[in-house]
Design a protein around this motif. Sequence first.
Motif, short mmCIF file in Angstrom:
data_model
loop_
_atom_site.label_atom_id
_atom_site.label_comp_id
_atom_site.label_asym_id
_atom_site.label_seq_id
_atom_site.Cartn_x
_atom_site.Cartn_y
_atom_site.Cartn_z
N GLY A 1 -8.10 -29.37 -1.30
CA GLY A 1 -8.34 -28.30 -2.25
C GLY A 1 -9.60 -27.52 -1.91
O GLY A 1 -10.30 -27.83 -0.95
N HIS A 2 -9.87 -26.50 -2.72
CA HIS A 2 -11.05 -25.67 -2.51
C HIS A 2 -12.20 -26.03 -3.44
O HIS A 2 -13.32 -25.56 -3.26
CB HIS A 2 -10.70 -24.20 -2.71
CG HIS A 2 -9.80 -23.63 -1.64
ND1 HIS A 2 -10.10 -23.70 -0.31
CD2 HIS A 2 -8.60 -22.99 -1.73
CE1 HIS A 2 -9.14 -23.12 0.40
NE2 HIS A 2 -8.21 -22.70 -0.44
N ASP A 3 -11.91 -26.83 -4.46
CA ASP A 3 -12.96 -27.22 -5.41
C ASP A 3 -12.72 -28.66 -5.84
O ASP A 3 -11.77 -29.31 -5.39
CB ASP A 3 -12.97 -26.28 -6.62
CG ASP A 3 -11.61 -26.14 -7.29
OD1 ASP A 3 -10.82 -27.12 -7.22
OD2 ASP A 3 -11.32 -25.09 -7.87
N LEU A 4 -13.59 -29.17 -6.70
CA LEU A 4 -13.51 -30.58 -7.09
C LEU A 4 -12.19 -30.91 -7.77
O LEU A 4 -11.56 -31.93 -7.45
CB LEU A 4 -14.68 -30.92 -8.02
CG LEU A 4 -14.75 -32.38 -8.50
CD1 LEU A 4 -14.87 -33.33 -7.32
CD2 LEU A 4 -15.91 -32.56 -9.47
N ALA A 5 -11.75 -30.06 -8.68
CA ALA A 5 -10.53 -30.35 -9.44
C ALA A 5 -9.32 -30.41 -8.51
O ALA A 5 -8.51 -31.35 -8.59
CB ALA A 5 -10.33 -29.30 -10.53
N SER A 6 -9.18 -29.42 -7.64
CA SER A 6 -8.01 -29.40 -6.75
C SER A 6 -8.09 -30.51 -5.71
O SER A 6 -7.06 -31.05 -5.29
CB SER A 6 -7.87 -28.04 -6.08
OG SER A 6 -9.04 -27.69 -5.36
N ASN A 7 -9.29 -30.87 -5.30
CA ASN A 7 -9.43 -31.97 -4.35
C ASN A 7 -9.10 -33.31 -5.00
O ASN A 7 -8.49 -34.18 -4.37
CB ASN A 7 -10.85 -32.00 -3.77
CG ASN A 7 -10.95 -31.24 -2.45
OD1 ASN A 7 -10.14 -31.41 -1.56
ND2 ASN A 7 -11.96 -30.39 -2.34
N MET A 8 -9.49 -33.48 -6.24
CA MET A 8 -9.16 -34.73 -6.94
C MET A 8 -7.65 -34.86 -7.13
O MET A 8 -7.10 -35.96 -7.04
CB MET A 8 -9.87 -34.78 -8.29
CG MET A 8 -11.37 -35.01 -8.17
SD MET A 8 -12.21 -35.12 -9.77
CE MET A 8 -11.54 -36.66 -10.40
N ALA A 9 -6.98 -33.73 -7.34
CA ALA A 9 -5.53 -33.76 -7.55
C ALA A 9 -4.80 -34.24 -6.30
O ALA A 9 -3.76 -34.89 -6.40
CB ALA A 9 -5.04 -32.38 -7.95
N CYS A 10 -5.36 -33.94 -5.12
CA CYS A 10 -4.70 -34.35 -3.88
C CYS A 10 -5.52 -35.41 -3.15
O CYS A 10 -5.36 -35.59 -1.93
CB CYS A 10 -4.44 -33.15 -2.98
SG CYS A 10 -5.90 -32.24 -2.50
N ASN A 11 -6.38 -36.12 -3.90
CA ASN A 11 -7.10 -37.27 -3.33
C ASN A 11 -7.95 -36.88 -2.12
O ASN A 11 -8.10 -37.66 -1.18
CB ASN A 11 -6.11 -38.37 -2.93
CG ASN A 11 -6.65 -39.75 -3.21
OD1 ASN A 11 -7.52 -39.94 -4.05
ND2 ASN A 11 -6.15 -40.74 -2.49
N PHE A 12 -8.49 -35.66 -2.16
CA PHE A 12 -9.35 -35.15 -1.07
C PHE A 12 -8.64 -35.20 0.28
O PHE A 12 -9.28 -35.34 1.32
CB PHE A 12 -10.67 -35.92 -1.03
CG PHE A 12 -11.56 -35.65 -2.20
CD1 PHE A 12 -12.54 -34.67 -2.14
CD2 PHE A 12 -11.40 -36.34 -3.39
CE1 PHE A 12 -13.36 -34.40 -3.23
CE2 PHE A 12 -12.21 -36.09 -4.49
CZ PHE A 12 -13.20 -35.11 -4.42
N GLY A 13 -7.32 -35.06 0.26
CA GLY A 13 -6.57 -35.02 1.50
C GLY A 13 -6.36 -36.35 2.17
O GLY A 13 -5.95 -36.40 3.34
N SER A 14 -6.61 -37.45 1.46
CA SER A 14 -6.41 -38.79 2.03
C SER A 14 -5.13 -39.40 1.45
O SER A 14 -5.12 -39.83 0.30
CB SER A 14 -7.61 -39.69 1.73
OG SER A 14 -8.75 -39.24 2.45
N PRO A 15 -4.07 -39.45 2.23
CA PRO A 15 -2.77 -39.87 1.70
C PRO A 15 -2.70 -41.37 1.38
O PRO A 15 -3.34 -42.20 2.03
CB PRO A 15 -1.78 -39.52 2.82
CG PRO A 15 -2.49 -38.50 3.65
CD PRO A 15 -3.94 -38.90 3.59
N LEU A 16 -1.88 -41.68 0.42
CA LEU A 16 -1.50 -43.04 0.07
C LEU A 16 -0.22 -43.41 0.84
O LEU A 16 0.40 -42.53 1.47
CB LEU A 16 -1.27 -43.14 -1.44
CG LEU A 16 -2.53 -43.03 -2.31
CD1 LEU A 16 -2.17 -42.57 -3.71
CD2 LEU A 16 -3.27 -44.35 -2.35
N PRO A 17 0.22 -44.66 0.79
CA PRO A 17 1.44 -45.04 1.52
C PRO A 17 2.64 -44.18 1.16
O PRO A 17 3.43 -43.82 2.03
CB PRO A 17 1.64 -46.50 1.11
CG PRO A 17 0.28 -47.00 0.78
CD PRO A 17 -0.44 -45.84 0.18
#
Length: 263
Positions: free
Chosen positions: A65-81
């Motif tokens: 994301g571009h900000d804290l809220a959008s990054n939290m929504a996508c886990n800062f780009g770190s995927p889960l299984p």
Amino acid sequence: MKKASDIVKLARDTQKMTTKEWIAALFHQFIELKGDRYYADDQAIVGGIAFFDEQPVTIIGTQKGHDLASNMACNFGSPLPEGYRKAYRLMEQAEKFQRPIITFVNTAGAYCSSESESRGIGEAIAQNLVLMSQLTVPIITIIIGEGGSGGALALAMGNKVYMLEHSMYSVLSPEGFAAILWKDASKSAEAADMMKLTPDSLLDLNIIDGIFQETLGKAKRRLRPKEQVIEDVRSEIKQVLTFYEKLTPEEIKQDRQKRFRKY
């Protein structure tokens, strides 16, 4: 010339184009497909089908994301299984319908937690690597920001791998490297120089196939218009897809396997 540590900072810039923005810029009629059909949908990985010009393709990428809220929504780009299993499902689908696959990578690495481990993050990454080694459709990978560890490689086993000028690709972060080697994460700038993680270094080592320039002139102080960078990427994708149209499915698979056996 920029130092490796400067490239790392630029690769992590929160204002860089995200995977969703690249999809909107390069493709049309994108249909996002969600879920791994096993556990959940992971917003750190975006995937679906679209048209590139008139050709149907499958698109998969890590999303920041571009900000804290959008990054939290996508886990800062770190995927889960489940994110990697979603990618696996989409790649199997692409193979079934013989659609080329285009991946966008921007992740510091897979999400590291007991939750992630309990759901099999290592296996999910490994399964993607096995599958990508056997696919008979062409895979084009573009590293648009960070390319960290197996979390990046799980989407980056392409027939062709490219990087934006302001991106990085490495086995781990410079901070992690410094912490392991010197027990001091503050030496990350020195570690970055040693790791050969910049596009120029990786091109010299034949790890990647090309670099999309984001700056102008020898001093590289002025940014190119975003539209020009997008057009460069579009042109290269078109050339690569045209080239692989001339190969048989088996030749496409062997081309990818030969590329990675060099390492």
